[in-house]
Design an enzyme around this catalytic site. Structure first.
Site, PDB file in Angstrom:
ATOM      1  N   SER A   1       0.836  -1.206   0.000  1.00  0.00           N
ATOM      2  CA  SER A   1       0.000   0.000   0.000  1.00  0.00           C
ATOM      3  C   SER A   1       0.872   1.257   0.000  1.00  0.00           C
ATOM      4  O   SER A   1       1.537   1.558   0.997  1.00  0.00           O
ATOM      5  CB  SER A   1      -0.904  -0.012   1.241  1.00  0.00           C
ATOM      6  OG  SER A   1      -1.332   1.288   1.581  1.00  0.00           O
TER       7      SER A   1
ATOM      8  N   TRP B   1      -9.035   5.993   8.912  1.00  0.00           N
ATOM      9  CA  TRP B   1      -8.587   5.300   7.700  1.00  0.00           C
ATOM     10  C   TRP B   1      -8.001   6.294   6.714  1.00  0.00           C
ATOM     11  O   TRP B   1      -8.629   7.320   6.421  1.00  0.00           O
ATOM     12  CB  TRP B   1      -9.771   4.573   7.051  1.00  0.00           C
ATOM     13  CG  TRP B   1      -9.466   4.023   5.712  1.00  0.00           C
ATOM     14  CD1 TRP B   1      -8.370   3.285   5.336  1.00  0.00           C
ATOM     15  CD2 TRP B   1     -10.273   4.133   4.529  1.00  0.00           C
ATOM     16  NE1 TRP B   1      -8.454   2.941   4.016  1.00  0.00           N
ATOM     17  CE2 TRP B   1      -9.602   3.453   3.498  1.00  0.00           C
ATOM     18  CE3 TRP B   1     -11.499   4.735   4.251  1.00  0.00           C
ATOM     19  CZ2 TRP B   1     -10.125   3.361   2.192  1.00  0.00           C
ATOM     20  CZ3 TRP B   1     -12.009   4.651   2.974  1.00  0.00           C
ATOM     21  CH2 TRP B   1     -11.330   3.960   1.963  1.00  0.00           C
TER      22      TRP B   1
ATOM     23  N   ASP C   1      -4.730  10.435   4.477  1.00  0.00           N
ATOM     24  CA  ASP C   1      -5.295  11.783   4.534  1.00  0.00           C
ATOM     25  C   ASP C   1      -6.124  12.030   5.794  1.00  0.00           C
ATOM     26  O   ASP C   1      -6.719  13.107   5.941  1.00  0.00           O
ATOM     27  CB  ASP C   1      -6.103  12.096   3.267  1.00  0.00           C
ATOM     28  CG  ASP C   1      -6.939  10.924   2.798  1.00  0.00           C
ATOM     29  OD1 ASP C   1      -7.136   9.982   3.591  1.00  0.00           O
ATOM     30  OD2 ASP C   1      -7.403  10.945   1.647  1.00  0.00           O
TER      31      ASP C   1
END
Lengths: 200, 200
Positions: free
Chosen positions: B13, B183, B186
């Protein structure tokens, strides 16, 4: 005079509602104006295979929590309307009809529609519900009902959505500053920084 | 002593890589430690129907741009490895093997693996590639190659992923602070605020 910021959003996007509560003030702090551009994510998801966030297992539950938490943080009320996700065609048409007459009033109407949907949790999916919000904003009921059926307004909305897709708009909220694209309520911090620094 | 922050991520990721570059320092500023918990998003996407972000039309192109821009903002190098998205099973096993011996070294290894993949753009999908990173970190090559085949380590990873799913982990990076789930890279700003204010 610097270029306005483009602010794309769907009236059925709760993160768009949160961005709408901040974007004008943020732009103003940097001497910018904002072009509000409601779009229809449904049409765009047909291109991208996207799905409404809140229907996704696990992610949907998180998003509900994150939305309420983010709304508390910026001090705005938050509630989901009973019909959700909903069709925002009528709300979009009302906006572009108003935009043809007065850009400032159109933005005031957009804010009123968003407040109705995600501040009060009321449905704004039907033409009648949209007309009620318009009337409460002091607009003429017969004129708005006619506008929502007007072929010219329908075509104008289709043109706007096609132009947005052509520009690469794929989600809501999506903000373009001097050609730079930022997606998501959670990128507003970077939008503010970009405005401050003129890039990095 | 306040509870550690839980930091869930997949080695494949790229937004996890960006979060990994900041999370320890952010936690330390608020007197917290971080539990690094690599997971396998592939297993989780089977539950949620998620898709690798960069393969999605329009959104994928945006994400490439956003990743490079966000990396510049925090001052870390960024490159995508040739194989992407990639299987991060070997990297995860190496991490948990190291964790069983020394938590600090395990985090150092996780950072080295992330740097290799998204700082230098090198593949880390094969056991041999992971072993090379481990050796460069001063670890024993034979021991790590044996660990990557070890049934106990394989089971430990499966247990960790199942526990993460049970806790509601659905993406990467995902951070839990005192039971509160955040999550996305950002949302790190909100994580920092939550740590500072203890909630809102």
């Amino acid at each position: 005079m610097p270029e306005p910021i483009d602010f794309y959003f769907d009236f059925s996007s709760p993160y768009g509602y949160l961005a709408a509560a901040c974007i004008d003030e943020m732009a103003e702090r940097h001497g910018r104006s904002v072009r509000w551009r409601p779009i229809l994510l449904g049409a765009i998801f047909q291109e991208t295979g996207g799905r409404p966030l809140l229907g996704i297992p696990m992610k949907g539950d998180y998003a509900r929590h994150d939305l309420a938490r983010s709304a508390r943080l910026i001090g705005v009320p938050f509630a989901l309307p009973e019909s959700f996700p909903f069709m925002s065609v009528a709300a979009c048409r009302a906006y572009y009809w108003m935009l043809n007459q007065d850009a400032g009033q159109a933005v005031a109407l957009a804010k009123a529609l968003y407040r109705e949907a995600f501040g009060k949790g009321q449905d704004i999916d039907s033409p009648e519900a949209v007309a009620r919000v318009c009337i409460a904003e002091g607009l003429d009921g017969d004129a708005i009902r006619a506008a929502l059926r007007d072929p010219g307004i329908k075509q104008q909305l289709r043109t706007e959505v096609a132009a947005a897709i052509a520009k690469g708009v794929f989600g809501s909220p999506l903000i373009i500053v001097d050609g730079e694209v930022f997606w998501g309520h959670d990128r507003l911090d970077q939008v503010a920084l970009w405005l401050e620094r003129g890039g990095w």
